[in-house]
Design an enzyme around this catalytic site. Structure first.
Site, PDB file in Angstrom:
ATOM      1  N   PHE A 157     -10.551  -4.570  10.776  1.00 43.26           N
ATOM      2  CA  PHE A 157     -11.808  -4.408  10.042  1.00 43.26           C
ATOM      3  C   PHE A 157     -11.620  -4.841   8.608  1.00 43.26           C
ATOM      4  O   PHE A 157     -10.505  -4.971   8.117  1.00 43.26           O
ATOM      5  CB  PHE A 157     -12.294  -2.960  10.121  1.00 43.26           C
ATOM      6  CG  PHE A 157     -11.251  -1.939   9.770  1.00 43.26           C
ATOM      7  CD1 PHE A 157     -11.025  -1.599   8.440  1.00 43.26           C
ATOM      8  CD2 PHE A 157     -10.492  -1.332  10.755  1.00 43.26           C
ATOM      9  CE1 PHE A 157     -10.059  -0.657   8.106  1.00 43.26           C
ATOM     10  CE2 PHE A 157      -9.519  -0.392  10.437  1.00 43.26           C
ATOM     11  CZ  PHE A 157      -9.305  -0.059   9.108  1.00 43.26           C
ATOM     12  N   TYR A 159       0.764  -1.238   0.000  1.00 40.06           N
ATOM     13  CA  TYR A 159       0.000   0.000   0.000  1.00 40.06           C
ATOM     14  C   TYR A 159       0.802   1.300   0.000  1.00 40.06           C
ATOM     15  O   TYR A 159       0.249   2.351  -0.345  1.00 40.06           O
ATOM     16  CB  TYR A 159      -1.002  -0.027   1.162  1.00 40.06           C
ATOM     17  CG  TYR A 159      -2.047  -1.100   0.930  1.00 40.06           C
ATOM     18  CD1 TYR A 159      -3.114  -0.870   0.066  1.00 40.06           C
ATOM     19  CD2 TYR A 159      -1.932  -2.353   1.517  1.00 40.06           C
ATOM     20  CE1 TYR A 159      -4.048  -1.860  -0.187  1.00 40.06           C
ATOM     21  CE2 TYR A 159      -2.866  -3.351   1.267  1.00 40.06           C
ATOM     22  CZ  TYR A 159      -3.916  -3.097   0.417  1.00 40.06           C
ATOM     23  OH  TYR A 159      -4.834  -4.075   0.150  1.00 40.06           O
TER      24      TYR A 159
END
Length: 411
Positions: free
Chosen positions: A411, A125
């Site tokens: 999450f 990322y």
């Protein structure tokens, strides 16, 4: 080989089962029916992006709509999730297409100045501007007197076991009381509490169902722990495990009482917890900190999507007035020089033509955003440049905070 530009679609709720199959395959952990229903409860199809090839789902990325605690404030943050590419379609630019479109849509919507995610692999990322903003400790240690905790200094409150789901209102009150002071924690409405407290058998790893331990002080419940145990024996006797998910306490008395109990459960010899803050009080309470076996690993990655809005949204430990030059290849609106002025009570960030004093790319800004890394450390790594002598010493302390950022949930 040149591949055609992927057709990125916004799926509907009816596509979730196919998306779940893609995610399960990509992470080598297929969703069973129970897990699938839990995950379905948080899915936001209007925030998802899906690529199909000949009718089959081959790439996906999504986000949750939540807020994130940042130093001195909370900010709307896109919680990026469910990112996967089918093994048959790697190296075709599908991930890049999804990430670029997602960032563009978040920016243009103007609601969320930052995005945040957990990275399956740290190398993925940063190329999209995400910076490592939060680290965590993983502890794996003896659940015995080898890790000594002090006796309480005052009369203790009371502890009681409770059903986690039935106790959700009490858990939420404690969490909401503590969350504003801990950068990196996300808000939890009823939907998210249902997710956090869900307990599919596939998530237990052979352990018991999740349990809740509540601490009651003079004014009611002021701390809780979520945990489970796993039975294990050998020829020398019991060697059960305690697996701690969360310990949240509004004061030191509740905190100490909860950990003393977790470390002293009968027939257990090992305790583990995967999301421990780097400034966790437990590190200062035990008399043998090395026995905690703490290992430092990455946690939350932050992507600043709107530079002036993001920098103005958080607070600063000391007064700051600095011009920062930012480069952002994917969102050129962020590229330029920005004057940040602010302090503990508020901040303003505006574009300026004044000479820059510090410079970094948008990834570096994400690393600084939650106050988890000292600007001097980032400069030492070559990720932040000082353009005016003395600027780093003058402005650097402002970016810190009195609490280290922490990551409470995946999450």
């Amino acid at each position: 080989m040149t591949h055609p530009t992927p057709d990125v679609q916004v799926p509907t709720a009816t596509d979730f089962d196919e998306i779940a199959e893609l995610i399960g395959d990509a992470f080598h952990n297929p969703f069973d029916a129970e897990v699938r229903e839990v995950e379905r409860g948080t899915f936001e199809p209007d925030r998802a992006l899906l690529v199909r090839d000949r009718g089959r789902a081959v790439a996906h990325a999504s986000a949750f709509t939540r807020t994130l605690t940042v130093p001195g404030a909370t900010v709307a943050a896109a919680h990026v999730t469910l990112v996967a590419v089918a093994v048959t379609h790697r190296r075709r630019g599908l991930l890049s297409a999804l990430m670029r479109r997602q960032l563009r849509e978040i920016h243009d919507a103007g609601r969320e100045p930052v995005a945040v995610l957990w990275a399956s692999e740290g190398r993925i990322y940063p190329r999209f501007g995400y910076g490592l903003a939060t680290q965590r400790l993983v502890i794996d240690c003896p659940a015995t007197t080898e890790v000594g905790l002090p006796e309480p200094a005052s009369a203790p409150g009371t502890l009681r076991l409770a059903d986690p789901v039935a106790s959700q209102p009490e858990l939420a009150r404690v969490y909401d009381r503590v969350r504003p002071d801990r950068p990196g924690w996300s808000d939890r409405d009823d939907r998210w509490w249902r997710y956090v407290l869900a307990d599919p058998a596939a998530w237990r790893g052979g352990a018991t169902t999740r349990r809740a331990l509540l601490h009651e002080g003079p004014d009611g419940v002021d701390g809780y722990a979520l945990w489970r145990t796993r039975d294990e024996w050998d020829e020398r006797g019991p060697r059960g495990q305690v697996r701690v998910d969360e310990v949240v306490a509004a004061g030191p008395e509740a905190y100490l009482a909860l950990w003393r109990t977790l470390f002293s459960i009968d027939l257990t010899r090992q305790l583990s917890c995967a999301r421990v803050a780097v400034d966790e009080p437990l590190l200062r309470l035990v008399d043998e900190p090395r026995r905690l076996g703490a290992q430092l690993v990455d946690a939350l990655w932050v992507r600043v999507v709107d530079v002036p809005a993001a920098l103005a949204a958080r607070r600063y430990a000391t007064a700051v007035d600095v011009v920062v030059e930012v480069t952002d290849e994917l969102l050129p609106e962020n590229t330029g020089r920005w004057r940040l002025t602010g302090g503990p009570t508020g901040a303003v960030c505006v574009r300026t033509d004044d000479p820059a004093e510090l410079a970094c790319d948008v990834r570096g800004l994400g690393e600084l955003y939650l106050g988890g890394v000292a600007p001097a450390a980032l400069a030492a790594a070559g990720r932040l440049r000082e353009l005016r002598p003395g600027a780093l010493a003058a402005a650097g302390p402002a970016f810190g905070w009195h609490r280290a950022p922490a990551a409470m949930e995946v999450f």
